[in-house]
Write a protein that holds these residues in place. Structure first.
Motif, PDB file in Angstrom:
ATOM      1  N   PRO A   5       0.891  -1.090  -0.059  1.00 13.43           N
ATOM      2  CA  PRO A   5      -0.030   0.016   0.087  1.00 13.43           C
ATOM      3  C   PRO A   5       0.881   1.177   0.110  1.00 13.43           C
ATOM      4  CG  PRO A   5      -0.721  -1.542   1.635  1.00 13.43           C
ATOM      5  CD  PRO A   5       0.695  -1.885   1.372  1.00 13.43           C
ATOM      6  N   SER A   6       0.173   2.295  -0.448  1.00 14.94           N
ATOM      7  CA  SER A   6       1.102   3.598  -0.515  1.00 14.94           C
ATOM      8  C   SER A   6       1.761   3.934   0.960  1.00 14.94           C
ATOM      9  CB  SER A   6       0.266   4.702  -1.107  1.00 14.94           C
ATOM     10  OG  SER A   6       0.867   6.008  -1.249  1.00 14.94           O
ATOM     11  N   LEU A   7       0.824   3.685   1.858  1.00 11.90           N
ATOM     12  CA  LEU A   7       1.220   4.337   3.233  1.00 11.90           C
ATOM     13  C   LEU A   7       2.601   3.292   3.790  1.00 11.90           C
ATOM     14  CD1 LEU A   7       1.003   5.728   5.640  1.00 11.90           C
ATOM     15  CD2 LEU A   7      -0.662   3.883   6.436  1.00 11.90           C
ATOM     16  N   GLY A   8       2.652   2.033   3.442  1.00 17.11           N
ATOM     17  CA  GLY A   8       3.519   1.150   3.491  1.00 17.11           C
ATOM     18  C   GLY A   8       4.947   1.203   2.873  1.00 17.11           C
ATOM     19  N   GLN A   9       4.883   1.776   1.900  1.00 18.57           N
ATOM     20  CA  GLN A   9       5.941   2.304   0.836  1.00 18.57           C
ATOM     21  C   GLN A   9       6.364   3.559   1.639  1.00 18.57           C
ATOM     22  OE1 GLN A   9       6.896   2.208  -3.321  1.00 18.57           O
ATOM     23  NE2 GLN A   9       4.969   1.308  -3.647  1.00 18.57           N
ATOM     24  N   TYR A  10       5.620   4.554   1.885  1.00 18.24           N
ATOM     25  CA  TYR A  10       6.028   5.598   2.467  1.00 18.24           C
ATOM     26  C   TYR A  10       6.759   5.469   3.881  1.00 18.24           C
ATOM     27  CZ  TYR A  10       6.026  10.562   4.232  1.00 18.24           C
ATOM     28  OH  TYR A  10       6.368  11.697   4.699  1.00 18.24           O
ATOM     29  N   LEU A  11       6.425   4.567   4.652  1.00 15.43           N
ATOM     30  CA  LEU A  11       6.813   4.282   6.040  1.00 15.43           C
ATOM     31  C   LEU A  11       8.069   3.438   6.233  1.00 15.43           C
ATOM     32  CD1 LEU A  11       3.591   4.189   7.863  1.00 15.43           C
ATOM     33  CD2 LEU A  11       4.864   6.245   7.735  1.00 15.43           C
ATOM     34  N   VAL A  12       8.136   2.229   5.179  1.00 17.62           N
ATOM     35  CA  VAL A  12       9.156   1.380   5.503  1.00 17.62           C
ATOM     36  C   VAL A  12       9.681   0.883   4.147  1.00 17.62           C
ATOM     37  CG1 VAL A  12       7.766   0.241   7.551  1.00 17.62           C
ATOM     38  CG2 VAL A  12       7.546  -0.755   5.269  1.00 17.62           C
ATOM     39  N   ALA A  60     -11.835  15.928   1.532  1.00 19.52           N
ATOM     40  CA  ALA A  60     -11.018  15.534   0.383  1.00 19.52           C
ATOM     41  C   ALA A  60     -10.664  14.253   0.470  1.00 19.52           C
ATOM     42  CB  ALA A  60      -9.829  16.538  -0.011  1.00 19.52           C
ATOM     43  N   THR A  61     -10.418  13.420  -0.601  1.00 21.31           N
ATOM     44  CA  THR A  61      -9.733  12.256  -0.460  1.00 21.31           C
ATOM     45  C   THR A  61      -8.482  12.059  -1.514  1.00 21.31           C
ATOM     46  OG1 THR A  61     -11.771  11.110  -0.012  1.00 21.31           O
ATOM     47  CG2 THR A  61     -10.157   9.569  -0.789  1.00 21.31           C
ATOM     48  N   VAL A  62      -7.308  11.526  -1.201  1.00 20.40           N
ATOM     49  CA  VAL A  62      -6.270  11.267  -2.170  1.00 20.40           C
ATOM     50  C   VAL A  62      -6.047   9.819  -1.961  1.00 20.40           C
ATOM     51  CG1 VAL A  62      -5.424  13.689  -1.651  1.00 20.40           C
ATOM     52  CG2 VAL A  62      -4.745  11.748  -0.295  1.00 20.40           C
ATOM     53  N   ASP A  63      -5.256   9.371  -2.983  1.00 16.01           N
ATOM     54  CA  ASP A  63      -4.485   8.016  -3.069  1.00 16.01           C
ATOM     55  C   ASP A  63      -3.019   8.111  -3.056  1.00 16.01           C
ATOM     56  OD1 ASP A  63      -3.710   8.864  -5.434  1.00 16.01           O
ATOM     57  OD2 ASP A  63      -4.991   7.386  -6.732  1.00 16.01           O
ATOM     58  N   ASN A  64      -2.538   9.343  -2.676  1.00 20.75           N
ATOM     59  CA  ASN A  64      -1.191   9.349  -2.609  1.00 20.75           C
ATOM     60  C   ASN A  64      -0.689   9.893  -1.015  1.00 20.75           C
ATOM     61  OD1 ASN A  64       1.557  10.994  -2.873  1.00 20.75           O
ATOM     62  ND2 ASN A  64       1.721   9.491  -4.471  1.00 20.75           N
ATOM     63  N   ILE A  65       0.123   8.998  -0.273  1.00 21.12           N
ATOM     64  CA  ILE A  65       0.371   9.391   0.799  1.00 21.12           C
ATOM     65  C   ILE A  65       1.427  10.605   1.016  1.00 21.12           C
ATOM     66  CG2 ILE A  65       2.521   7.818   1.123  1.00 21.12           C
ATOM     67  CD1 ILE A  65      -0.077   8.232   3.812  1.00 21.12           C
ATOM     68  N   THR A  66       2.234  10.866   0.291  1.00 17.78           N
ATOM     69  CA  THR A  66       3.110  12.049   0.202  1.00 17.78           C
ATOM     70  C   THR A  66       2.280  13.293   0.042  1.00 17.78           C
ATOM     71  OG1 THR A  66       4.749  10.775  -0.911  1.00 17.78           O
ATOM     72  CG2 THR A  66       4.914  13.111  -0.957  1.00 17.78           C
ATOM     73  N   CYS A  67       1.324  13.173  -0.625  1.00 12.22           N
ATOM     74  CA  CYS A  67       0.324  14.373  -1.109  1.00 12.22           C
ATOM     75  C   CYS A  67      -0.445  14.522   0.278  1.00 12.22           C
ATOM     76  CB  CYS A  67      -0.607  14.186  -2.385  1.00 12.22           C
ATOM     77  SG  CYS A  67      -1.944  15.069  -2.413  1.00 12.22           S
ATOM     78  N   LEU A  68      -0.885  13.445   0.811  1.00 16.94           N
ATOM     79  CA  LEU A  68      -1.830  13.391   2.165  1.00 16.94           C
ATOM     80  C   LEU A  68      -0.993  14.345   3.200  1.00 16.94           C
ATOM     81  CD1 LEU A  68      -4.263  12.802   3.708  1.00 16.94           C
ATOM     82  CD2 LEU A  68      -2.750  10.384   4.462  1.00 16.94           C
ATOM     83  N   PHE A  69       0.426  13.950   3.374  1.00 15.37           N
ATOM     84  CA  PHE A  69       1.066  14.352   4.480  1.00 15.37           C
ATOM     85  C   PHE A  69       1.406  16.044   4.264  1.00 15.37           C
ATOM     86  CE2 PHE A  69       2.668  10.042   5.986  1.00 15.37           C
ATOM     87  CZ  PHE A  69       1.816  10.052   6.851  1.00 15.37           C
ATOM     88  N   GLU A  70       1.826  16.183   2.965  1.00 15.76           N
ATOM     89  CA  GLU A  70       1.943  17.689   2.675  1.00 15.76           C
ATOM     90  C   GLU A  70       0.647  18.558   2.674  1.00 15.76           C
ATOM     91  OE1 GLU A  70       3.209  17.478  -1.534  1.00 15.76           O
ATOM     92  OE2 GLU A  70       5.185  17.024  -1.021  1.00 15.76           O
ATOM     93  N   VAL A  71      -0.420  17.989   2.560  1.00 15.65           N
ATOM     94  CA  VAL A  71      -1.734  18.729   2.604  1.00 15.65           C
ATOM     95  C   VAL A  71      -1.966  18.851   4.105  1.00 15.65           C
ATOM     96  CG1 VAL A  71      -4.275  18.824   2.501  1.00 15.65           C
ATOM     97  CG2 VAL A  71      -2.899  18.141   0.478  1.00 15.65           C
ATOM     98  N   LEU A  72      -1.724  17.976   5.157  1.00 13.86           N
ATOM     99  CA  LEU A  72      -1.848  18.188   6.458  1.00 13.86           C
ATOM    100  C   LEU A  72      -0.876  19.175   7.041  1.00 13.86           C
ATOM    101  CD1 LEU A  72      -2.001  14.291   7.688  1.00 13.86           C
ATOM    102  CD2 LEU A  72      -3.876  15.895   7.165  1.00 13.86           C
ATOM    103  N   GLU A  73       0.243  19.368   6.377  1.00  9.71           N
ATOM    104  CA  GLU A  73       1.156  20.359   6.961  1.00  9.71           C
ATOM    105  C   GLU A  73       0.423  21.700   6.501  1.00  9.71           C
ATOM    106  OE1 GLU A  73       5.524  19.822   6.890  1.00  9.71           O
ATOM    107  OE2 GLU A  73       4.953  17.959   5.486  1.00  9.71           O
ATOM    108  N   SER A  74       0.166  21.736   5.330  1.00  9.79           N
ATOM    109  CA  SER A  74      -0.554  23.039   4.921  1.00  9.79           C
ATOM    110  C   SER A  74      -1.535  23.482   5.283  1.00  9.79           C
ATOM    111  CB  SER A  74      -0.566  23.051   3.409  1.00  9.79           C
ATOM    112  OG  SER A  74       0.387  22.434   2.635  1.00  9.79           O
ATOM    113  N   ILE A  75      -2.751  22.902   5.622  1.00 11.63           N
ATOM    114  CA  ILE A  75      -3.966  23.469   6.211  1.00 11.63           C
ATOM    115  C   ILE A  75      -4.466  22.616   7.433  1.00 11.63           C
ATOM    116  CG2 ILE A  75      -4.625  24.102   3.937  1.00 11.63           C
ATOM    117  CD1 ILE A  75      -6.596  21.571   4.097  1.00 11.63           C
ATOM    118  N   GLU A  76      -5.319  23.281   8.033  1.00  7.62           N
ATOM    119  CA  GLU A  76      -5.869  22.863   9.215  1.00  7.62           C
ATOM    120  C   GLU A  76      -6.873  21.508   9.005  1.00  7.62           C
ATOM    121  OE1 GLU A  76      -8.840  23.914  13.233  1.00  7.62           O
ATOM    122  OE2 GLU A  76      -8.281  25.369  11.760  1.00  7.62           O
ATOM    123  N   SER A  77      -6.214  20.322   9.343  1.00  5.29           N
ATOM    124  CA  SER A  77      -6.729  19.218   8.948  1.00  5.29           C
ATOM    125  C   SER A  77      -6.219  18.009   9.530  1.00  5.29           C
ATOM    126  CB  SER A  77      -6.813  19.025   7.442  1.00  5.29           C
ATOM    127  OG  SER A  77      -5.358  18.668   6.973  1.00  5.29           O
TER     128      SER A  77
END
Length: 296
Positions: A102-109, A220-237
């Motif tokens: 999964p995308s999350l698994g690749q990002y983390l390990v 919003a919904t995304v399927d890319n973990i990098t995009c998800l974490f970048e958005v979390l840093e950018s806006i209150e979410s």
């Protein structure tokens, strides 16, 4: 030959030639002397020859047996070699290895797992891809060796799902929101991670909350973990993800495990998927072991 030859009985003959007594033959075969005697009687009937006759002190082979024994011994050795599994040495394995995470698994390990596999399989080309809707078909068609997802009870039985572990749910947000309470974090806007290739695209933790009557505000919904974490840093979410030590190591984010009463009573298992015929295959067992080691 009066009846169809039972090949399982033939191993008695070279052992009786070696020991010339029933007792040591029985001991080597893990049988009783009576059972070995019955085997010999069946062989005599099937081969239409006495095979061994009792002499003054020991069993002696007939001329027919003396002529037959080299062929039987060679045949039994050949069968033994054919069914014997060779020692698996990953350092010598030189075929491409294909893994879907999964995308999350690749990002983390992903990085640590890839470096480990490169060191373990120095002659193989390691290919790590993202799990998607076609991954099960790719496993069945042998374009993929192994893939990681949640256990799926609807999956075809020709796929073996090896349990790796279970995760609890957690709320992930930027570190600057770490001071907020669980209630305040649940009230935040949510960016959700789509679960590709599973029977339900909703996050498992989101399902757990819904079971308790809590529906987060998903903007919003995304399927890319990098995009998800970048958005979390950018806006209150915030987002809902498995509670892993790997996410906790990222000091940019706050990881808040959900309290026990908001967790699923039976969290789904994270499993390694591979073809059922490869259950017990040393390559797949080692890959599953390595993946589990890094994920859990």
């Amino acid at each position: 030959m009066k009846s169809q030859l039972d090949l399982n009985l033939l191993k008695v003959l070279p052992l009786l030639e070696k020991h010339r007594q029933l007792k040591p033959v029985a001991k080597e075969l893990g049988k009783t002397e009576s059972a070995v005697s019955k085997h010999l009687a069946k062989l005599r009937e099937q081969l239409d020859d006495p095979l061994f006759v009792r002499g003054a002190f020991e069993f002696e082979p007939t001329e027919f047996t003396i002529e037959l024994l080299p062929k039987i011994t060679a045949g039994l050795d050949m069968i033994g070699e054919a069914v014997q599994r060779g020692e698996f040495d990953p350092a010598l394995y030189d075929k491409p290895i294909y893994i879907a995470l999964p995308s999350l698994g690749q990002y983390l390990v992903g990085k640590e797992l890839l470096l480990d596999l490169i060191a373990t399989f120095p002659k193989a080309k390691i290919n790590i891809t993202t799990w998607n809707e076609s991954s099960i078909t790719d496993i069945l068609d042998e374009r993929l060796d192994i893939g990681v997802q949640y256990f799926n009870e609807e999956l075809t039985k020709t796929i073996f799902q090896q349990h790796l572990g279970k995760y609890k749910g957690a709320i992930i947000s930027a570190e600057k929101y770490a001071h907020r309470s669980i209630e305040d974090k649940l009230a935040m806007p949510y960016i959700m991670m789509e679960m590709k290739g599973w029977q339900d695209t909703k996050a498992v933790t989101s399902q757990a909350l819904e079971k308790h009557g809590i529906e987060v505000n998903t903007i919003a919904t995304v399927d890319n973990i990098t995009c998800l974490f970048e958005v979390l840093e950018s806006i209150e979410s915030a987002t809902l993800l498995p509670f892993t030590s790997h996410v906790q190591l990222h000091n940019k984010f706050s990881v808040t495990p959900l309290p026990e009463h908001l967790q699923l009573e039976h969290p789904p298992s994270v499993v390694a998927n591979y073809k059922l015929v490869n259950h017990g295959n040393p390559l797949h067992q080692l890959l599953a072991q390595k993946i589990k080691q890094h994920l859990f």
